[in-house]
Design an enzyme around this catalytic site. Structure first.
Site, mmCIF file in Angstrom:
data_model
loop_
_atom_site.group_PDB
_atom_site.id
_atom_site.type_symbol
_atom_site.label_atom_id
_atom_site.label_comp_id
_atom_site.label_asym_id
_atom_site.label_seq_id
_atom_site.Cartn_x
_atom_site.Cartn_y
_atom_site.Cartn_z
ATOM 1 N N LYS A 33 0.875 -1.459 0.083
ATOM 2 C CA LYS A 33 -0.039 0.222 -0.112
ATOM 3 C C LYS A 33 0.946 1.581 -0.201
ATOM 4 O O LYS A 33 0.521 2.087 -0.455
ATOM 5 C CB LYS A 33 -0.626 0.195 0.776
ATOM 6 C CG LYS A 33 -1.238 0.937 1.256
ATOM 7 C CD LYS A 33 -2.724 1.278 2.222
ATOM 8 C CE LYS A 33 -1.435 1.977 4.156
ATOM 9 N NZ LYS A 33 -1.590 3.870 4.082
ATOM 10 N N ASN A 34 2.002 1.346 0.888
ATOM 11 C CA ASN A 34 2.381 2.204 1.336
ATOM 12 C C ASN A 34 3.643 2.995 -0.096
ATOM 13 O O ASN A 34 3.984 4.025 -0.477
ATOM 14 C CB ASN A 34 3.034 2.405 2.434
ATOM 15 C CG ASN A 34 1.947 3.563 3.849
ATOM 16 O OD1 ASN A 34 0.548 3.455 3.500
ATOM 17 N ND2 ASN A 34 2.506 2.353 4.852
ATOM 18 N N CYS A 128 -5.037 7.948 8.865
ATOM 19 C CA CYS A 128 -5.586 7.726 10.313
ATOM 20 C C CYS A 128 -4.531 9.294 11.428
ATOM 21 O O CYS A 128 -4.176 9.449 10.316
ATOM 22 C CB CYS A 128 -3.992 6.808 10.799
ATOM 23 S SG CYS A 128 -4.864 5.002 9.226
ATOM 24 N N ARG A 133 -0.240 15.477 13.063
ATOM 25 C CA ARG A 133 0.972 14.876 11.863
ATOM 26 C C ARG A 133 1.128 15.735 10.678
ATOM 27 O O ARG A 133 0.679 16.461 10.299
ATOM 28 C CB ARG A 133 0.012 13.779 11.031
ATOM 29 C CG ARG A 133 -0.812 12.567 11.526
ATOM 30 C CD ARG A 133 -1.613 11.589 11.615
ATOM 31 N NE ARG A 133 -0.442 11.191 10.036
ATOM 32 C CZ ARG A 133 -0.619 9.793 9.463
ATOM 33 N NH1 ARG A 133 -1.676 9.124 9.767
ATOM 34 N NH2 ARG A 133 -0.050 9.494 8.111
ATOM 35 N N ASP A 316 3.910 0.436 12.351
ATOM 36 C CA ASP A 316 2.767 0.175 11.689
ATOM 37 C C ASP A 316 2.307 -1.608 12.652
ATOM 38 O O ASP A 316 0.944 -1.704 12.143
ATOM 39 C CB ASP A 316 2.823 -0.005 9.978
ATOM 40 C CG ASP A 316 2.712 1.215 9.936
ATOM 41 O OD1 ASP A 316 2.307 2.471 10.769
ATOM 42 O OD2 ASP A 316 2.906 1.640 8.457
ATOM 43 N N ARG A 408 -9.206 0.361 3.888
ATOM 44 C CA ARG A 408 -8.134 1.430 2.939
ATOM 45 C C ARG A 408 -6.811 0.926 2.783
ATOM 46 O O ARG A 408 -6.074 0.672 1.773
ATOM 47 C CB ARG A 408 -7.831 2.306 4.089
ATOM 48 C CG ARG A 408 -9.176 3.312 4.421
ATOM 49 C CD ARG A 408 -8.829 4.760 5.155
ATOM 50 N NE ARG A 408 -6.786 5.071 4.733
ATOM 51 C CZ ARG A 408 -6.541 5.391 6.253
ATOM 52 N NH1 ARG A 408 -6.639 5.034 6.970
ATOM 53 N NH2 ARG A 408 -5.032 5.136 5.659
HETATM 54 C C1 EPZ Z 1 4.607 7.017 6.777
HETATM 55 O O1 EPZ Z 1 3.396 8.436 7.586
HETATM 56 C C2 EPZ Z 1 2.975 5.615 7.373
HETATM 57 N N1 EPZ Z 1 1.977 6.115 5.485
HETATM 58 C C3 EPZ Z 1 2.543 5.263 7.733
HETATM 59 O O2 EPZ Z 1 1.421 4.021 7.451
HETATM 60 C C4 EPZ Z 1 3.828 4.965 8.673
HETATM 61 O O3 EPZ Z 1 2.997 4.799 10.319
HETATM 62 C C5 EPZ Z 1 4.677 6.383 8.870
HETATM 63 O O4 EPZ Z 1 5.028 6.476 7.947
HETATM 64 C C6 EPZ Z 1 6.087 5.302 10.140
HETATM 65 O O5 EPZ Z 1 6.408 4.501 9.747
HETATM 66 C C7 EPZ Z 1 2.162 6.202 4.207
HETATM 67 O O6 EPZ Z 1 3.111 5.154 3.498
HETATM 68 C C8 EPZ Z 1 1.264 6.738 3.359
HETATM 69 P P1 EPZ Z 1 6.377 9.977 8.831
HETATM 70 P P2 EPZ Z 1 4.092 9.556 7.489
HETATM 71 O O7 EPZ Z 1 6.356 11.328 8.470
HETATM 72 O O8 EPZ Z 1 4.964 9.513 6.277
HETATM 73 C C9 EPZ Z 1 6.888 13.213 12.412
HETATM 74 C C10 EPZ Z 1 -0.140 2.615 8.079
HETATM 75 O O9 EPZ Z 1 -1.279 2.315 8.774
HETATM 76 N N2 EPZ Z 1 6.617 14.372 11.337
HETATM 77 O O10 EPZ Z 1 7.205 9.198 8.987
HETATM 78 O O11 EPZ Z 1 3.048 10.212 7.493
HETATM 79 C C11 EPZ Z 1 5.534 12.537 13.195
HETATM 80 O O12 EPZ Z 1 4.606 14.016 13.255
HETATM 81 C C12 EPZ Z 1 0.003 4.451 8.043
HETATM 82 O O13 EPZ Z 1 0.278 2.109 6.637
HETATM 83 C C13 EPZ Z 1 7.364 15.310 12.005
HETATM 84 O O14 EPZ Z 1 7.312 16.287 13.057
HETATM 85 O O15 EPZ Z 1 4.996 9.292 8.594
HETATM 86 C C14 EPZ Z 1 5.542 11.353 13.250
HETATM 87 O O16 EPZ Z 1 5.963 11.575 14.829
HETATM 88 C C15 EPZ Z 1 -0.825 5.347 9.526
HETATM 89 N N3 EPZ Z 1 7.190 16.879 11.003
HETATM 90 C C16 EPZ Z 1 7.282 11.240 12.349
HETATM 91 O O17 EPZ Z 1 8.080 12.006 12.569
HETATM 92 C C17 EPZ Z 1 7.045 15.898 9.440
HETATM 93 O O18 EPZ Z 1 7.261 17.488 8.797
HETATM 94 C C18 EPZ Z 1 7.421 10.002 11.541
HETATM 95 O O19 EPZ Z 1 6.095 10.305 10.095
HETATM 96 C C19 EPZ Z 1 6.820 14.786 9.090
HETATM 97 C C20 EPZ Z 1 6.647 13.849 10.248
#
Ligand code: EPZ
Length: 429
Positions: A33-34, A128, A133, A316, A408
């Site tokens: 998916k991702n 989610c 976020r 995840d 989803r």
């Molecule tokens: C991706 O989300 C995945 N989604 C998520 O999977 C997954 O949990 C996550 O990566 C972590 O592995 C998709 O790929 C569509 P991040 P993403 O940016 O990219 C902080 C699922 O179940 N952060 O790596 O949105 C954030 O708050 C989904 O399939 C900032 O502070 O996650 C978090 O604490 C749910 N500022 C951490 O970094 C930013 O600009 C990681 O977030 C961006 C992120």
């Protein structure tokens, strides 16, 4: 932003699970998916026809394909897992509000549209809900590539008349920011260097997709990624990697039901963090070239787990690990170090008789008390999967409500679990 099922005309469905049956047999894993939700928007950068194979048949993929169509791309399904996209005639850089709010990955349109048009207007993404976020790292990265950015009422506007390569240092590891900047930099003249980049398999898959269409991206899978901008990408055919989180989900279902399951069409290396924990718990894991067999026929040991960016234990799969640990006698501690608020679902497990205490990012699980069936709500995608695993493991009937979240991200979950011997069905609410 969350959308309500009624608002989108979705029929509310439940999963009914009669648990307590050990799973056995073989299950085939779908495409990731991702990776899919990053690669489909990446087709906006390509001149000509992209054929994307091994896509999972899930609602997030259908939504992102529809968004590209709404932008003016030619989009058609060649079969249930193969999409043809030709974005040559897209002439807008503005994404519709309704579309963007339906999923998290709509923010990848930001990087893709900036790359293509040097301009993007993207309304707030959905997806989610586990705390705030933020997208500051995405914006910081775009600014390093010469863009100005503005967020008004959640709508993100980026403008980059003189988009060019730049040096980006991420303050934390972010999958989304790494992917967005990779997209933006692919057609930006000059060299972009991203440091402290995410190393997840789907980041590598996106780089492989873009390179196969003519991009020049090196280092994906390490924490320094170098992108030399190219003038254009050409069309081609690409097959998405298997979904390591779906694979992990079936590993947990096998372990929690003390079953014996072969999980096929996987890349075992992507599952090493889970396999290593399973071995520590006394679960047998055999790795083949493209399959993993999980056998849980001995008493299991309690463990402590901390989620981390790849190659650490994936956030995840955290709810699935918590569900498994409720079946293991002793005290286990699970620490969530990626998201602020990803334990909301533990209250649902408590309704099934679990004993879990949450303090901020730490959950303490007193495992081994038998759970019993109950009516529980899937609060998000992976939380929903965790509840399914708990329900499969315990005696009695569990009703999991709000399964649009599960749909989803999981292709044909009822059929796949049924083939492993589970007693599971859907009903309309
Ligand atoms: C991706 O989300 C995945 N989604 C998520 O999977 C997954 O949990 C996550 O990566 C972590 O592995 C998709 O790929 C569509 P991040 P993403 O940016 O990219 C902080 C699922 O179940 N952060 O790596 O949105 C954030 O708050 C989904 O399939 C900032 O502070 O996650 C978090 O604490 C749910 N500022 C951490 O970094 C930013 O600009 C990681 O977030 C961006 C992120």
């Amino acid at each position: 932003m969350e959308y309500s099922a009624h608002e989108w005309g979705v029929v509310l469905e439940n999963l009914i699970i009669n648990g307590g049956i050990s799973l056995s047999g073989e299950v085939n894993i779908s495409g990731a998916k991702n990776a899919a939700v990053a690669i489909i928007p990446a087709a906006l950068l390509v001149e000509g026809e992209c054929i994307i194979e091994n896509l999972p048949d899930i609602s997030d993929v259908r939504v992102i394909a529809d968004i590209l169509k709404a932008l003016g791309a030619e989009v058609s399904w060649l079969d249930e897992s193969t999409l043809r996209v030709d974005a040559t005639n897209v002439d807008t850089y503005e994404v519709d509000q309704e579309c963007a709010g339906r999923m998290r990955a709509s923010y990848y349109l930001l990087g893709a549209l900036v790359s293509r048009f040097h301009k993007a207007i993207v309304p707030p993404p959905g997806g989610c809900n586990f705390g705030t976020r933020p997208i500051d790292q995405h914006l910081k990265g775009l600014q390093s590539l010469g863009c100005t950015t503005e967020v008004n009422g959640g709508v993100i506007c980026a403008e980059g008349e003189n988009l060019r390569g730049g040096q980006v240092y991420f303050d934390m590891v972010s999958v989304g920011a790494t992917i967005n900047i990779m997209l933006a930099a692919t057609l930006a003249p000059g060299l972009t260097v991203m440091e402290n980049a995410a190393k997840e398999p789907h980041v590598v898959d996106l780089a492989n997709f873009l390179n196969s269409m003519g991009a020049n991206i090196k280092g994906a899978g390490t924490d320094v990624i170098k992108i030399r901008g190219v003038e254009r990408l050409h069309g081609g055919t690409y097959s998405i990697i298997p979904d390591q989180i779906e694979a992990g989900t079936y590993m947990f279902a096998a372990a929690a039901t003390r079953g014996d399951v072969v999980i096929k069409n996987v890349i075992p290396k992507h599952l090493e963090a889970v396999s290593a924990k399973f071995v520590e718990m006394g679960i047998e894991v055999w790795e083949g070239d493209d399959e993993v067999r999980v056998v849980a026929n001995k008493p299991l040991n309690r463990v402590n787990v901390k989620t981390l960016p790849y190659p650490g234990f994936p956030t995840d799969l955290q709810p699935l690990m918590v569900a498994l640990l409720t079946t293991v006698p002793g005290t286990s501690i699970v620490t969530e170090s990626v998201w602020d608020s990803r334990f909301q679902y533990t209250g649902e497990l408590d309704r099934m008789g679990a004993n879990i205490t949450v303090d901020g990012r730490v959950a303490v699980i007193e495992g081994g008390r038998p759970l019993t069936g109950a009516t529980v709500r899937a609060t998000d995608l992976r939380a929903g999967a965790g509840l399914v695993v708990a329900a499969l493991a315990c005696e009695g009937t569990t009703t999991v409500t709000d399964i649009r979240h599960i749909d989803r991200g999981y292709e044909r979950i009822v059929e796949k679990l049924t083939a492993l011997g589970a007693n599971i069905s859907r009903n309309n609410d």
